[in-house]
Motif scaffolding. Sequence first.
Motif, short mmCIF file in Angstrom:
data_model
loop_
_atom_site.label_atom_id
_atom_site.label_comp_id
_atom_site.label_asym_id
_atom_site.label_seq_id
_atom_site.Cartn_x
_atom_site.Cartn_y
_atom_site.Cartn_z
N ASN A 140 0.81 -1.21 0.00
CA ASN A 140 0.00 0.00 0.00
C ASN A 140 0.85 1.26 0.00
OD1 ASN A 140 -3.07 -0.70 0.40
ND2 ASN A 140 -1.94 -2.18 1.62
N VAL A 141 2.05 1.19 0.60
CA VAL A 141 2.95 2.32 0.53
C VAL A 141 3.39 2.57 -0.90
CG1 VAL A 141 5.25 3.11 1.20
CG2 VAL A 141 3.73 2.15 2.92
N PHE A 142 3.40 1.51 -1.72
CA PHE A 142 3.83 1.65 -3.10
C PHE A 142 2.84 2.47 -3.93
CE2 PHE A 142 7.29 -1.25 -2.55
CZ PHE A 142 8.13 -0.97 -3.60
N ILE A 173 2.87 -9.84 -12.58
CA ILE A 173 3.66 -10.72 -13.44
C ILE A 173 4.69 -11.49 -12.62
CG2 ILE A 173 5.35 -10.77 -15.32
CD1 ILE A 173 3.87 -8.40 -16.56
N ALA A 174 5.39 -10.79 -11.72
CA ALA A 174 6.39 -11.45 -10.88
C ALA A 174 5.74 -12.47 -9.95
CB ALA A 174 7.16 -10.40 -10.07
N LEU A 175 4.59 -12.12 -9.40
CA LEU A 175 3.86 -13.05 -8.52
C LEU A 175 3.48 -14.32 -9.26
CD1 LEU A 175 1.10 -12.09 -6.02
CD2 LEU A 175 0.66 -13.89 -7.65
N THR A 176 2.95 -14.17 -10.48
CA THR A 176 2.52 -15.33 -11.26
C THR A 176 3.70 -16.21 -11.65
OG1 THR A 176 0.69 -14.01 -12.15
CG2 THR A 176 1.24 -16.05 -13.30
N ILE A 177 4.80 -15.58 -12.06
CA ILE A 177 5.99 -16.34 -12.47
C ILE A 177 6.57 -17.09 -11.28
CG2 ILE A 177 8.36 -16.13 -13.30
CD1 ILE A 177 7.44 -13.82 -15.05
N SER A 213 10.51 -8.52 0.78
CA SER A 213 9.82 -7.26 1.04
C SER A 213 10.79 -6.19 1.52
CB SER A 213 8.71 -7.47 2.06
OG SER A 213 8.10 -6.26 2.42
N CYS A 214 11.68 -6.57 2.43
CA CYS A 214 12.68 -5.61 2.92
C CYS A 214 13.60 -5.16 1.79
CB CYS A 214 13.49 -6.25 4.05
SG CYS A 214 12.55 -6.59 5.55
N MET A 215 13.99 -6.08 0.93
CA MET A 215 14.84 -5.72 -0.21
C MET A 215 14.10 -4.77 -1.14
SD MET A 215 16.50 -9.46 -1.04
CE MET A 215 17.24 -8.87 -2.57
N SER A 216 12.81 -4.98 -1.31
CA SER A 216 12.02 -4.12 -2.19
C SER A 216 11.96 -2.69 -1.65
CB SER A 216 10.60 -4.69 -2.34
OG SER A 216 9.79 -3.84 -3.12
N ILE A 217 11.72 -2.55 -0.35
CA ILE A 217 11.65 -1.22 0.25
C ILE A 217 13.02 -0.54 0.21
CG2 ILE A 217 11.29 0.01 2.41
CD1 ILE A 217 8.75 -0.72 0.98
N ALA A 218 14.09 -1.31 0.46
CA ALA A 218 15.43 -0.74 0.39
C ALA A 218 15.75 -0.25 -1.02
CB ALA A 218 16.47 -1.77 0.83
N LEU A 219 15.37 -1.04 -2.01
CA LEU A 219 15.58 -0.64 -3.39
C LEU A 219 14.74 0.59 -3.74
CD1 LEU A 219 17.08 -1.37 -5.97
CD2 LEU A 219 15.20 -2.90 -6.58
N SER A 220 13.54 0.66 -3.17
CA SER A 220 12.68 1.82 -3.40
C SER A 220 13.32 3.09 -2.85
CB SER A 220 11.31 1.60 -2.75
OG SER A 220 10.51 2.75 -2.85
N VAL A 252 10.75 -1.12 -11.85
CA VAL A 252 10.35 -2.49 -12.15
C VAL A 252 10.96 -3.50 -11.18
CG1 VAL A 252 10.44 -4.32 -13.89
CG2 VAL A 252 9.90 -1.98 -14.57
N PRO A 253 12.26 -3.44 -10.85
CA PRO A 253 12.82 -4.43 -9.92
C PRO A 253 12.15 -4.44 -8.56
CG PRO A 253 14.57 -3.30 -11.09
CD PRO A 253 13.31 -2.57 -11.41
N GLN A 254 11.80 -3.26 -8.01
CA GLN A 254 11.18 -3.25 -6.69
C GLN A 254 9.75 -3.78 -6.74
OE1 GLN A 254 12.11 0.91 -6.49
NE2 GLN A 254 9.96 1.47 -6.24
N TYR A 255 9.04 -3.54 -7.83
CA TYR A 255 7.72 -4.13 -7.99
C TYR A 255 7.83 -5.66 -8.11
CZ TYR A 255 4.83 0.06 -8.53
OH TYR A 255 4.13 1.22 -8.30
N ALA A 256 8.83 -6.12 -8.84
CA ALA A 256 9.02 -7.57 -9.00
C ALA A 256 9.35 -8.23 -7.67
CB ALA A 256 10.14 -7.83 -10.02
#
Length: 312
Positions: A140-142, A173-177, A213-220, A252-256
């Motif tokens: 939701n922060v995204f 897409i990342a979730l499905t893959i 999830s932590c990696m995604s927020i850090a990348l964000s 794109v990487p952080q969404y993935a």
Amino acid sequence: MVGKLALVFPAILMFLSVLMFQIGSPLYIKVKAKTKQNLVIGLFQTVVAAFRKRNTRLSLSDCGEYYRWPHESEVFTPSKDLRFLNRACMIEDPERDLNPDGSASNPWNLSSLEQVESLKAIIRVLPMWSTGFIIFVDMNVFTFSLLQTKTMDRHIFPHFEIPAASFSVFLIIALTIWIAFYDRVLVPFLSKYTGQPRGLSPVTRMGIGLIASCMSIALSAITESIRRQRAIEEGHEDDPNALVKMSAMWFVPQYALLGVAEAAHGVGQIEFLYALLPKSMSSIASAMYTVGTAVSSLIGQLCTQLGLLCRV
């Protein structure tokens, strides 16, 4: 006009889904519950009964007088953890506590052994259930990324631009893959070494989701710092609607990663809840997952609003 159609189509689809549910409902086998008592009310009664008997002198671990209803309950003795709740199912005075048919005369003073174990099961899963908040808070922060991508170059080709609101498709897409890759590739491979039929235990998959999830927020955070620095260098610090010379593909990487986090943690948490909670509480397991997403959505929106205030 486009905004109106965007609301009409979901309404039509919801109507069709309800219609299909009503048509298909008679085809399902409906098993009647063994008891007509509300499960949630029974859990509250267990808490009240344990509190009322907090000064009981009976042994919490060695007592032969436990109330079982129905009598064919599969649980014969209460578990040894959270023993203070065992007071709720202790029969102190059979003449006072029981009716002639064996039922409890006052459900708020005497709970069944099954109710006590159900309450213990919920308490056991609460710590792991709460870990799912961070995943959905991140999602939701995204929504703040919508404002970020609107200030960036979203072109893939010279004449094709991705709408800012459509970047969440990379999460799907990342979730499905990930789900397909895990089920078809990793599960057969990992099950040979871990002995788990699902490759990894639910707790391990939940941990993988939290790490992703932590990696995604850090990348964000890294991406936003770069975007902000470029905006300052280009002289856009006083113009939040200016277009920064930076590709929105950086997001794109952080969404993935967030899609992988949701797939790993979400599926793992649902399996974890179903494994620890008794079959009579299957609906509670699915409800806990839904409540977790709702609470996380509220927290995420509050964080987004704070971010917008700081941005202003």
